[in-house]
Write a protein that holds these residues in place. Structure first.
Motif, PDB file in Angstrom:
ATOM      1  N   THR A 174       8.624  10.780  -3.654  1.00 52.79           N
ATOM      2  CA  THR A 174       8.480  11.504  -4.919  1.00 52.79           C
ATOM      3  C   THR A 174       7.313  12.478  -4.810  1.00 52.79           C
ATOM      4  N   PHE A 175       7.491  13.675  -5.357  1.00 51.50           N
ATOM      5  CA  PHE A 175       6.411  14.657  -5.337  1.00 51.50           C
ATOM      6  C   PHE A 175       6.568  15.623  -6.504  1.00 51.50           C
ATOM      7  N   SER A 176       5.539  16.420  -6.740  1.00 55.00           N
ATOM      8  CA  SER A 176       5.568  17.447  -7.783  1.00 55.00           C
ATOM      9  C   SER A 176       5.186  18.796  -7.199  1.00 55.00           C
ATOM     10  N   VAL A 177       5.774  19.827  -7.760  1.00 54.49           N
ATOM     11  CA  VAL A 177       5.421  21.204  -7.428  1.00 54.49           C
ATOM     12  C   VAL A 177       4.915  21.858  -8.712  1.00 54.49           C
ATOM     13  N   ILE A 184      -2.583  19.588 -13.755  1.00 51.12           N
ATOM     14  CA  ILE A 184      -2.638  18.773 -12.536  1.00 51.12           C
ATOM     15  C   ILE A 184      -2.974  17.310 -12.842  1.00 51.12           C
ATOM     16  N   THR A 185      -3.928  17.066 -13.735  1.00 53.32           N
ATOM     17  CA  THR A 185      -4.309  15.690 -14.049  1.00 53.32           C
ATOM     18  C   THR A 185      -3.152  14.892 -14.649  1.00 53.32           C
ATOM     19  N   PRO A 186      -2.403  15.423 -15.640  1.00 55.86           N
ATOM     20  CA  PRO A 186      -1.225  14.695 -16.132  1.00 55.86           C
ATOM     21  C   PRO A 186      -0.142  14.525 -15.062  1.00 55.86           C
ATOM     22  N   ILE A 187       0.025  15.529 -14.178  1.00 52.57           N
ATOM     23  CA  ILE A 187       1.010  15.413 -13.098  1.00 52.57           C
ATOM     24  C   ILE A 187       0.669  14.222 -12.210  1.00 52.57           C
ATOM     25  N   ARG A 188      -0.608  14.077 -11.877  1.00 53.85           N
ATOM     26  CA  ARG A 188      -1.051  12.966 -11.032  1.00 53.85           C
ATOM     27  C   ARG A 188      -0.701  11.616 -11.665  1.00 53.85           C
ATOM     28  N   ARG A 189      -0.955  11.466 -12.984  1.00 56.49           N
ATOM     29  CA  ARG A 189      -0.635  10.205 -13.660  1.00 56.49           C
ATOM     30  C   ARG A 189       0.853   9.922 -13.599  1.00 56.49           C
ATOM     31  N   HIS A 190       1.651  10.943 -13.836  1.00 57.53           N
ATOM     32  CA  HIS A 190       3.106  10.777 -13.831  1.00 57.53           C
ATOM     33  C   HIS A 190       3.616  10.388 -12.444  1.00 57.53           C
ATOM     34  N   LEU A 191       3.051  11.000 -11.406  1.00 51.67           N
ATOM     35  CA  LEU A 191       3.479  10.688 -10.038  1.00 51.67           C
ATOM     36  C   LEU A 191       3.132   9.250  -9.646  1.00 51.67           C
ATOM     37  N   ILE A 192       1.950   8.815 -10.008  1.00 51.22           N
ATOM     38  CA  ILE A 192       1.555   7.437  -9.683  1.00 51.22           C
ATOM     39  C   ILE A 192       2.542   6.449 -10.294  1.00 51.22           C
ATOM     40  N   ALA A 236      -5.685  19.042  -6.106  1.00 52.44           N
ATOM     41  CA  ALA A 236      -4.421  18.519  -5.585  1.00 52.44           C
ATOM     42  C   ALA A 236      -4.653  17.804  -4.251  1.00 52.44           C
ATOM     43  N   LYS A 237      -5.506  18.398  -3.386  1.00 46.18           N
ATOM     44  CA  LYS A 237      -5.844  17.748  -2.105  1.00 46.18           C
ATOM     45  C   LYS A 237      -6.595  16.436  -2.348  1.00 46.18           C
ATOM     46  N   TRP A 238      -7.495  16.459  -3.334  1.00 47.16           N
ATOM     47  CA  TRP A 238      -8.280  15.262  -3.646  1.00 47.16           C
ATOM     48  C   TRP A 238      -7.376  14.113  -4.089  1.00 47.16           C
ATOM     49  N   PHE A 239      -6.401  14.422  -4.949  1.00 49.17           N
ATOM     50  CA  PHE A 239      -5.487  13.383  -5.423  1.00 49.17           C
ATOM     51  C   PHE A 239      -4.602  12.857  -4.293  1.00 49.17           C
ATOM     52  N   LYS A 240      -4.302  13.714  -3.305  1.00 52.20           N
ATOM     53  CA  LYS A 240      -3.542  13.253  -2.141  1.00 52.20           C
ATOM     54  C   LYS A 240      -4.362  12.225  -1.367  1.00 52.20           C
ATOM     55  N   ASN A 241      -5.629  12.506  -1.138  1.00 49.05           N
ATOM     56  CA  ASN A 241      -6.486  11.575  -0.394  1.00 49.05           C
ATOM     57  C   ASN A 241      -6.790  10.308  -1.196  1.00 49.05           C
ATOM     58  N   ASP A 243      -5.108   9.046  -4.117  1.00 51.47           N
ATOM     59  CA  ASP A 243      -4.002   8.275  -4.682  1.00 51.47           C
ATOM     60  C   ASP A 243      -2.705   8.372  -3.883  1.00 51.47           C
ATOM     61  N   ASP A 244      -2.718   9.146  -2.791  1.00 49.40           N
ATOM     62  CA  ASP A 244      -1.522   9.367  -1.987  1.00 49.40           C
ATOM     63  C   ASP A 244      -0.365   9.926  -2.821  1.00 49.40           C
ATOM     64  N   VAL A 245      -0.688  10.907  -3.683  1.00 46.59           N
ATOM     65  CA  VAL A 245       0.351  11.611  -4.432  1.00 46.59           C
ATOM     66  C   VAL A 245       0.418  13.047  -3.936  1.00 46.59           C
ATOM     67  N   ASP A 246       1.617  13.571  -3.855  1.00 44.97           N
ATOM     68  CA  ASP A 246       1.836  14.910  -3.313  1.00 44.97           C
ATOM     69  C   ASP A 246       2.087  15.903  -4.439  1.00 44.97           C
ATOM     70  N   ILE A 247       1.135  16.798  -4.625  1.00 45.37           N
ATOM     71  CA  ILE A 247       1.254  17.889  -5.600  1.00 45.37           C
ATOM     72  C   ILE A 247       1.070  19.199  -4.853  1.00 45.37           C
ATOM     73  N   PHE A 248       2.041  20.070  -4.944  1.00 47.73           N
ATOM     74  CA  PHE A 248       2.001  21.342  -4.229  1.00 47.73           C
ATOM     75  C   PHE A 248       1.833  22.493  -5.217  1.00 47.73           C
ATOM     76  N   PRO A 249       0.612  23.040  -5.360  1.00 48.29           N
ATOM     77  CA  PRO A 249       0.403  24.188  -6.246  1.00 48.29           C
ATOM     78  C   PRO A 249       0.847  25.473  -5.551  1.00 48.29           C
ATOM     79  N   LEU A 250       1.698  26.229  -6.206  1.00 46.97           N
ATOM     80  CA  LEU A 250       2.226  27.472  -5.631  1.00 46.97           C
ATOM     81  C   LEU A 250       2.159  28.592  -6.654  1.00 46.97           C
ATOM     82  N   ASN A 251       1.701  29.769  -6.211  1.00 41.22           N
ATOM     83  CA  ASN A 251       1.868  30.905  -7.110  1.00 41.22           C
ATOM     84  C   ASN A 251       3.334  31.331  -7.061  1.00 41.22           C
TER      85      ASN A 251
END
Length: 550
Positions: A476-479, A459-467, A493-498, A500-508
């Protein structure tokens, strides 16, 4: 050029057999990591016990008869963030007697130890014997180091496995086998002869023909090539298991009384599958015809030419120490040979992806996704030879291509010359990049379910890439897809949305499948994130249960 040394006659011809206990390089690396702390120490029953405690604590080995029948232990095993304490591991060992005996080792856990480490020893990764110092070779350390890198350095893993397999001898000092060859070199030489034969189809060796290589008596590729030519003319590839089994029994000088020992389902089934897995782990072998043929991976032609010229003649060993020194040293030339690429790999990767998206039904893809995420065996002739993480990236790419209209799907896994995945995407890039007129989307997939793996490594590397990417395109978003999503993963993922305004959707995996079935456009992940509520299939306890069923 190395010269062949004369050897004493072995007692019997035996088919080549790789232990399924160590099916994949990652399992070998995991077991090596538990014995490395005892490197240089004399192997005793006490050391074996300490290694066993580590293996059970880290959940690399479990006992069905006790561990899985004690509720608190089964719960720990299912908890991806938990490990067994030393006291718990000792209790499991005490209450799980092993009815097992290996030569030179006491019956029970000492013999189980030998079962675990025998194949890695044959590959030159370590050396051990009772009352002698434990040695870990250069290649053994390299393999463990490759898996300790973040992300895993799969290219180094391939090179280590290639170094082992291009030297590995069927009649090494740890086995008593009258058959004498270097299986990978024999295979490469036969494939080369078939490739040069204009009468052949250019697809390589038919899967059923591999039983011959498993039972072949020497390193004479020309003799084996002529045998295959003869059988093809006689049968037109119509080999039944019974037909090939009888051919193999003749190669082994075995009569009908040996059928109980040399079983047909082993020689024509299990042993062939393990043979393909080990040969393909080197990176120099490709699958063709949906897994029905194996062939030279022409992308690695430079390595193949070097191996054939350097290792077709080889030194044999009667002494285990000399064999260990030979096997455990890395051939640095292999590390430095560059790929021979005459094709656009990105193009062949996408062509193959589209091919399988047409051949596989959506239902099959979903079924295979559930299998790989629950660590259940695939019976597909091609998929079963892709390791779990790589198979997950491949199947997810197919599901995205099948499920969403107008989506340009670009996986970043490494491929062979057939466009089939060899290992997962490297670091610094998304596993799967997707583009359409509405948005850019990135899909990251993993089989890791632990908190640290998901939060820190994913999740942390995903956040950097999205920014970085949102500076180019706002939509742009990540799943993030895994067998099971840790609660902390959702919260971060919710914290990074608030923040950095990045959208990461964790799904099983079940939630991912539901959305692929329900959404028509990938942009709906952004516009309708709550479109589907969790159903019974997404219940975390059920997902966790599916993981442990393996």
């Amino acid at each position: 050029m190395l010269q062949i040394m004369s050897r004493g006659r072995k007692s019997q011809r035996k088919p080549l057999s790789f232990s399924t206990t160590m099916r994949n390089p990652d399992r070998i690396a995991g077991f090596l990591s538990c014995i490395i702390p005892f490197e240089g120490k004399v192997l005793t029953k006490d050391i074996i016990n300490e290694v066993t405690i580590l293996l059970i604590s880290k959940k690399l080995y479990y006992t069905q008869q006790y561990e899985m029948k004690v509720p608190k232990y089964k719960a720990i095993y299912k908890d991806t963030d938990a490990e067994f304490s030393r006291e718990q591991a000792i209790d499991i060992i005490k209450n799980s007697p092993q009815n097992h005996k290996e030569a030179d080792f006491e019956k029970g856990w000492p013999s189980r130890f030998d079962t675990w480490y025998k194949l890695p020893m044959e590959f030159g990764f370590l050396s051990y014997a009772m009352d002698k110092p434990i040695k870990i070779s250069q290649t053994g350390h390299m393999l463990v180091d490759a898996y300790n890198e973040i992300p895993i350095n799969y290219k180094k893993v391939q090179n280590v496995m290639l170094n082992a397999m291009m030297k590995y001898q069927s009649d090494n000092p740890y086995r008593r086998n009258l058959n004498s060859n270097v299986p990978l070199v024999l295979l490469l030489n036969v494939l080369k002869l078939l490739k040069e034969d204009t009468e052949e189809n250019g697809a390589g060796l038919f899967r059923k023909e591999l039983s011959l290589l498993i039972c072949w008596k020497n390193n004479d590729a020309n003799e084996l090539y002529n045998k295959i030519k003869k059988l093809r003319k006689e049968t037109k590839y119509s080999y039944s298991d019974e037909y090939m089994y009888e051919e193999c029994l003749r190669l082994l000088d075995a009569d009908s009384s040996m059928k109980k020992r040399f079983k047909m389902n082993k020689i024509c089934g299990e042993a062939v599958d393990e043979y393909i897995r080990k040969m393909r782990s080197t990176g120099v072998i490709s699958l063709r015809g949906n897994g029905r043929f194996i062939d030279i991976n022409t992308i690695e032609q430079n390595k193949i030419d070097y191996i054939i010229s350097t290792y077709s003649k080889y030194e044999s060993f009667d002494d285990t120490d000399l064999y260990y020194q030979y096997m455990g040293a890395i051939d640095n030339t292999i590390l430095n040979i560059e790929e021979y690429v005459e094709i656009d790999l990105s193009d062949i990767r996408k062509k193959t992806l589209h091919k399988y998206a047409k051949e596989y039904s959506k239902e099959k893809v979903f079924e295979e996704l559930e299998k790989v995420c629950s660590k259940k065996e695939s019976h597909d002739d091609m998929l079963k030879f892709l390791n779990g993480p790589t198979r997950l990236e491949f199947l997810t790419s197919i599901a995205l291509l099948q499920g969403f209209t107008g989506l340009d799907v670009n996986p970043n896994y490494s491929v062979d010359d057939e466009g089939l995945p060899t290992f997962t995407a490297g670091g610094g890039i998304a596993d799967i990049e997707c583009y359409d007129v509405d948005c850019d989307s990135f899909f990251e997939v993993t089989l890791m379910c632990g908190r640290q793996d998901q939060v820190n490594n994913e999740i942390t590397p995903i956040r950097r890439h999205l920014i970085e990417h949102k500076e180019k395109r706002k939509e742009t978003f990540s799943v993030f897809v895994a067998p099971f999503i840790h609660e902390d993963t959702k919260e971060i993922a919710k914290w990074f949305k608030n923040k950095d305004d990045v959208d990461i959707f964790p799904l099983n995996i079940y939630e991912f499948i539901e959305r692929v079935q329900a959404y028509k456009k990938v942009i709906w992940f952004l516009t309708r994130p709550d479109y589907l509520k969790s159903s019974a299939l997404t219940d975390s306890s059920l997902v966790a249960e599916s993981i442990v069923e393996y």
